[in-house]
Design a protein around this motif. Structure first.
Motif, PDB file in Angstrom:
ATOM      1  N   SER A 130       0.840  -1.203   0.000  1.00 62.44           N
ATOM      2  CA  SER A 130       0.000   0.000   0.000  1.00 62.44           C
ATOM      3  C   SER A 130       0.868   1.243   0.000  1.00 62.44           C
ATOM      4  O   SER A 130       1.642   1.456   0.911  1.00 62.44           O
ATOM      5  CB  SER A 130      -0.913   0.015   1.222  1.00 62.44           C
ATOM      6  OG  SER A 130      -0.163   0.165   2.398  1.00 62.44           O
ATOM      7  N   SER A 135      -2.859   5.928   5.801  1.00 58.42           N
ATOM      8  CA  SER A 135      -3.522   4.781   6.382  1.00 58.42           C
ATOM      9  C   SER A 135      -4.548   5.281   7.374  1.00 58.42           C
ATOM     10  O   SER A 135      -4.305   6.211   8.128  1.00 58.42           O
ATOM     11  CB  SER A 135      -2.480   3.931   7.093  1.00 58.42           C
ATOM     12  OG  SER A 135      -3.081   3.175   8.083  1.00 58.42           O
ATOM     13  N   ASP A 138      -9.698   2.937   9.770  1.00 52.02           N
ATOM     14  CA  ASP A 138     -10.616   1.964   9.156  1.00 52.02           C
ATOM     15  C   ASP A 138      -9.870   0.782   8.574  1.00 52.02           C
ATOM     16  O   ASP A 138     -10.352  -0.345   8.564  1.00 52.02           O
ATOM     17  CB  ASP A 138     -11.412   2.621   8.022  1.00 52.02           C
ATOM     18  CG  ASP A 138     -12.287   3.741   8.562  1.00 52.02           C
ATOM     19  OD1 ASP A 138     -12.497   3.745   9.791  1.00 52.02           O
ATOM     20  OD2 ASP A 138     -12.710   4.592   7.765  1.00 52.02           O
ATOM     21  N   GLN A 139      -8.663   1.071   8.059  1.00 56.14           N
ATOM     22  CA  GLN A 139      -7.921  -0.023   7.456  1.00 56.14           C
ATOM     23  C   GLN A 139      -7.508  -1.041   8.513  1.00 56.14           C
ATOM     24  O   GLN A 139      -7.590  -2.251   8.297  1.00 56.14           O
ATOM     25  CB  GLN A 139      -6.677   0.509   6.752  1.00 56.14           C
ATOM     26  CG  GLN A 139      -5.987  -0.602   5.999  1.00 56.14           C
ATOM     27  CD  GLN A 139      -4.675  -0.140   5.410  1.00 56.14           C
ATOM     28  OE1 GLN A 139      -4.149   0.905   5.782  1.00 56.14           O
ATOM     29  NE2 GLN A 139      -4.144  -0.918   4.496  1.00 56.14           N
ATOM     30  N   GLU A 142     -10.314  -3.138   9.332  1.00 58.14           N
ATOM     31  CA  GLU A 142     -10.579  -4.176   8.341  1.00 58.14           C
ATOM     32  C   GLU A 142      -9.666  -5.386   8.549  1.00 58.14           C
ATOM     33  O   GLU A 142     -10.098  -6.528   8.472  1.00 58.14           O
ATOM     34  CB  GLU A 142     -10.346  -3.578   6.953  1.00 58.14           C
ATOM     35  CG  GLU A 142     -11.132  -4.269   5.879  1.00 58.14           C
ATOM     36  CD  GLU A 142     -10.754  -3.691   4.532  1.00 58.14           C
ATOM     37  OE1 GLU A 142     -10.975  -2.465   4.349  1.00 58.14           O
ATOM     38  OE2 GLU A 142     -10.225  -4.442   3.700  1.00 58.14           O
TER      39      GLU A 142
END
Ligand code: PHE
Length: 450
Positions: A130, A135, A138-139, A142
């Motif tokens: 990525s 960042s 939320d990432q 996940e």
């Protein structure tokens, strides 16, 4: 003590530096880079940092010296070390309870430690792929939302831990830490520079070093003390077990100061690498366990060559975690092997399997079991963390201090301390006898009744 009381030899560290490296490897881990910044963040910053450092000095270092003395004196794993040294001091064999509580704490800690370390493994790949974006929290959400994902990485980490421990003291741990710990240090310093240049350094300094005591409660003390024990790997026999493999001519007091200083240094550096970025991106310093992942990934995503430096950082973090996790497993495995209950290899396998199962609860606490509280207000992982760090480690450490301060034969102690500076020894004695046990007792008392 005669040689006969030594039950079975596990081998010894080769070379002067190996104990320091292994003990530092044990101390420096997720506790410094993942735990310290986020706990400082959720506890208001500066005041927590100050109380933490005081705990390291007044409680941590004196107890570290005590653990090494007991370990090296007996040359055995913590349960037997406590039993034998107590016997040779004409004290009750009941002191071995310290060893047992340590093994329990090691099992609880490793079960969630492995899940977090697994997330670090996972981030090696996330950081490699990525780039360009900030960042977001939320990432992280996940990543941890998938039980299968977390369990797979947790499994891999437990297998690696078991493999190194079954390979034994000399060949597994000793060699690895020599190269990798210094490398981790370099990357940390690089990250601090990056963060200072690109983040909000002033705000971070204020947050970390300007103590605001208005929000300090008895719980802040309990958490800072727990963090100090956890970070120095104290109160559960890891350092005692490593002390058993320490050569007789090595200086206990100096060594302890070295290990504790390096450990605190890495924790502070981690804070200085993380918080400037958190503030520059207007992220919340009190966001909890995701802090290091969110902030570091944001930095890597924006820097040139972040796709190389990012994975490297998480590789080293994973290695730091491994050099700690092996010390969590070692006391239990060494005990089973020395009692001839199981071979070292078998012991490592079986104990790891048991810990792996327990760890499933922590992996699930991020997703399917997020609403399930094992203890009031604490999910599965938080409960393991609380029980081990804030109860068992300080409790074990307090007993160790009381034993060495009041019960252990003085000749045995002087034998181990050798010709350390007499004034330093006097100060240390005062701290193990009074300051360390009383501080732990007071913090416990306040947390319960305060
Ligand atoms: N000190 C290690 C860390 O900070 C964790 C640990 C705790 C290791 C207790 C051994 C014993 O990550």
């Amino acid at each position: 003590m005669d040689k006969l009381s030594k039950l079975k030899s596990h081998g010894a560290w080769v070379g002067r530096w190996t104990f320091i490296l292994a003990a530092t490897g044990s101390a420096v881990g997720l506790g410094n880079i993942w735990g310290f910044p986020y706990k400082a963040g959720t506890n208001g910053g500066g005041a927590f940092v100050l109380i933490y450092l005081l705990c390291i000095l007044a409680i941590g270092i004196p107890i570290m010296i005590s653990e090494i003395i007991i370990g090296r004196r007996s040359g055995n794993s913590p349960i037997n070390a406590m039993r034998l040294v107590a016997r040779d001091s004409n004290s009750s064999s009941g002191w071995q309870i310290v060893g047992w509580s340590g093994i329990l704490a090691g099992i609880l800690i490793l079960s969630f430690y492995s899940v977090i370390a697994g997330i670090c493994f996972n981030y090696i790949f996330i950081a490699a792929s990525s780039t360009g974006s900030i960042s977001s929290p939320d990432q992280f959400a996940e990543v941890i939302s998938s039980p299968i994902n977390l369990i797979l990485w947790h499994t891999l980490f437990m297998i690696l831990t078991a493999l190194i421990v079954s390979a034994g003291v000399k060949n597994g741990i000793g060699r690895m830490v020599k190269i990798l710990m210094p490398l981790l240090g370099f990357i940390m310093i690089f990250m601090v520079f990056y963060s200072v240049l690109n983040g909000d350094f002033n705000k971070a300094m204020k947050f970390l070093f300007e103590p605001d005591f208005s929000n300090v409660t008895s719980d802040t003390f309990l958490q800072a003390m727990g963090q100090a024990f956890f970070s120095l790997s104290l109160g559960m026999g890891s350092i005692m077990a490593y002390g058993a493999y320490m050569p007789k001519d090595q200086k206990v007091v100096n060594t302890s100061f070295t290990v504790a200083s390096l450990d605190s240094l890495v924790a502070i550096l981690a804070g200085l690498a993380i918080f400037p970025i958190i503030f520059a991106f207007n992220l919340e310093p009190n966001s909890g366990p995701g802090l290091v992942f969110v902030s570091m990934l944001s930095a890597f995503n924006q820097m040139e060559f972040g796709f190389v430096i990012g994975p490297l950082f998480f590789i080293l973090l994973s290695i730091a975690a491994l050099s700690s996790s092996i010390s969590l497993l070692e006391p239990g495995v060494a005990f089973l092997a020395e009692e001839d209950i199981l071979s070292r290899k078998r012991a490592a396998e079986i104990l790891s399997f048991f810990i792996w199962i327990l760890g499933l609860g922590s992996a699930l606490s991020f997703n399917l079991w997020a609403d399930f509280n094992l203890m009031p207000g604490r999910n599965f992982l938080d409960s393991m963390d609380f029980l081990a760090n804030q109860i068992l480690l300080p409790f074990g450490g307090m007993l160790i201090a009381i034993f060495v301060g009041w019960f252990m034969n003085k000749n045995l102690i002087s034998d181990e301390l050798g010709n350390a500076n007499p004034l330093l020894i006097r100060i240390w004695r005062f701290f193990v006898k009074f300051i360390a046990p009383l501080s732990v007792a007071l913090i416990f008392y306040n947390a319960i009744f305060g």
